[in-house]
Design an enzyme around this catalytic site. Sequence first.
Site, PDB file in Angstrom:
ATOM      1  N   HIS A  19       1.096  -1.114   0.033  1.00 55.91           N
ATOM      2  CA  HIS A  19       0.199  -0.143   0.167  1.00 55.91           C
ATOM      3  C   HIS A  19       1.016   1.180   0.328  1.00 55.91           C
ATOM      4  O   HIS A  19       0.009   1.910  -0.358  1.00 55.91           O
ATOM      5  CB  HIS A  19      -1.201  -0.038   1.204  1.00 55.91           C
ATOM      6  N   LYS A  43     -16.333  -6.764   5.334  1.00 56.45           N
ATOM      7  CA  LYS A  43     -15.449  -8.089   6.202  1.00 56.45           C
ATOM      8  C   LYS A  43     -15.325  -7.132   7.417  1.00 56.45           C
ATOM      9  O   LYS A  43     -15.413  -6.140   7.602  1.00 56.45           O
ATOM     10  CB  LYS A  43     -14.487  -7.350   5.432  1.00 56.45           C
ATOM     11  N   ARG A  92      -1.703  -5.934  -8.720  1.00 53.75           N
ATOM     12  CA  ARG A  92      -0.324  -7.091  -8.391  1.00 53.75           C
ATOM     13  C   ARG A  92      -0.295  -7.947  -9.362  1.00 53.75           C
ATOM     14  O   ARG A  92       0.984  -8.069  -9.759  1.00 53.75           O
ATOM     15  CB  ARG A  92      -0.250  -7.572  -7.489  1.00 53.75           C
ATOM     16  N   SER A 130      -2.967  -7.273   2.757  1.00 58.74           N
ATOM     17  CA  SER A 130      -3.763  -7.684   4.098  1.00 58.74           C
ATOM     18  C   SER A 130      -3.538  -8.888   4.606  1.00 58.74           C
ATOM     19  O   SER A 130      -3.642  -9.369   6.161  1.00 58.74           O
ATOM     20  CB  SER A 130      -4.777  -6.357   4.285  1.00 58.74           C
TER      21      SER A 130
HETATM   22  O1  PNS Z   1      -9.374  -2.891  -0.423  1.00 58.21           O
HETATM   23  P1  PNS Z   1     -10.538  -3.564  -0.628  1.00 58.21           P
HETATM   24  O2  PNS Z   1     -11.542  -4.391   0.080  1.00 58.21           O
HETATM   25  O3  PNS Z   1      -9.733  -4.223  -2.326  1.00 58.21           O
HETATM   26  O4  PNS Z   1     -11.463  -1.824  -1.329  1.00 58.21           O
HETATM   27  C1  PNS Z   1     -12.338  -2.193  -1.925  1.00 58.21           C
HETATM   28  C2  PNS Z   1     -12.861  -0.970  -1.680  1.00 58.21           C
HETATM   29  C3  PNS Z   1     -12.533  -0.287  -0.744  1.00 58.21           C
HETATM   30  C4  PNS Z   1     -12.422   0.134  -3.288  1.00 58.21           C
HETATM   31  C5  PNS Z   1     -14.945  -1.303  -2.189  1.00 58.21           C
HETATM   32  O5  PNS Z   1     -15.285  -1.828  -1.838  1.00 58.21           O
HETATM   33  C6  PNS Z   1     -15.464   0.649  -2.931  1.00 58.21           C
HETATM   34  O6  PNS Z   1     -15.301   1.008  -2.935  1.00 58.21           O
HETATM   35  N1  PNS Z   1     -16.553  -0.036  -1.075  1.00 58.21           N
HETATM   36  C7  PNS Z   1     -17.778   1.683  -1.388  1.00 58.21           C
HETATM   37  C8  PNS Z   1     -19.201   0.854  -2.123  1.00 58.21           C
HETATM   38  C9  PNS Z   1     -19.115   1.135  -3.409  1.00 58.21           C
HETATM   39  O7  PNS Z   1     -18.705   2.275  -3.940  1.00 58.21           O
HETATM   40  N2  PNS Z   1     -19.204   0.069  -4.016  1.00 58.21           N
HETATM   41  C10 PNS Z   1     -19.511  -0.067  -5.605  1.00 58.21           C
HETATM   42  C11 PNS Z   1     -17.668  -0.066  -6.031  1.00 58.21           C
HETATM   43  S1  PNS Z   1     -18.032  -0.838  -7.846  1.00 58.21           S
END
Ligand code: PNS
Length: 167
Positions: A19, A43, A92, A130
Amino acid sequence: MQRVIAIYPGTFDPPTNGHLDLIQRGARIFDELVVAILRNSEKAPLFSVEERLEMLRECITPWENVRVESFAGLLVDYARERGAHAVLRGIRAVSDYEYELQMAWMNRKLDPSLETVFMMPAGAYSYLSSRLVREIGALGGALGGLVPASVESRLRERFRDAQAAPR
Ligand code: PNS
């Protein structure tokens, strides 16, 4: 000239060196980078949002144009509120691509003016996540080089407390 603002969203449970590598790369190409921790994740996290905010804030001191916040709800709404032009996400390996592409397309459908920018972390972090860091921490494995020292000591503390707790 307009300042280009990007959001780097994620769960960051916990933040890893991968990150930080991406934050460093993002800080170089965007005028402002907002690292944004999702509050209403499905989660069950190891660290609270407040702990993750603290950990990330401790790590971003080298970059003046980076700040850390948390957000709830849709990413596109939060990005609009912040006046952001782009969403930064790390890829990645090819295996990340499908999920990332789906999210990027959906975000574009929700807000066509918001661009998603993918960046690769250093190759040394291509296998780092993570989830694996939590697993290694829980099982007492070596975390050197995978997470910042401050995150490592919090992980050790968290799992020491967990072992000390009565079952
Ligand atoms: O680190 P992660 O868990 O892969 O991050 C995922 C994240 C936070 C980027 C994604 O879940 C998100 O943007 N959530 C906010 C809700 C939202 O906008 N959902 C629609 C996404 S297409």
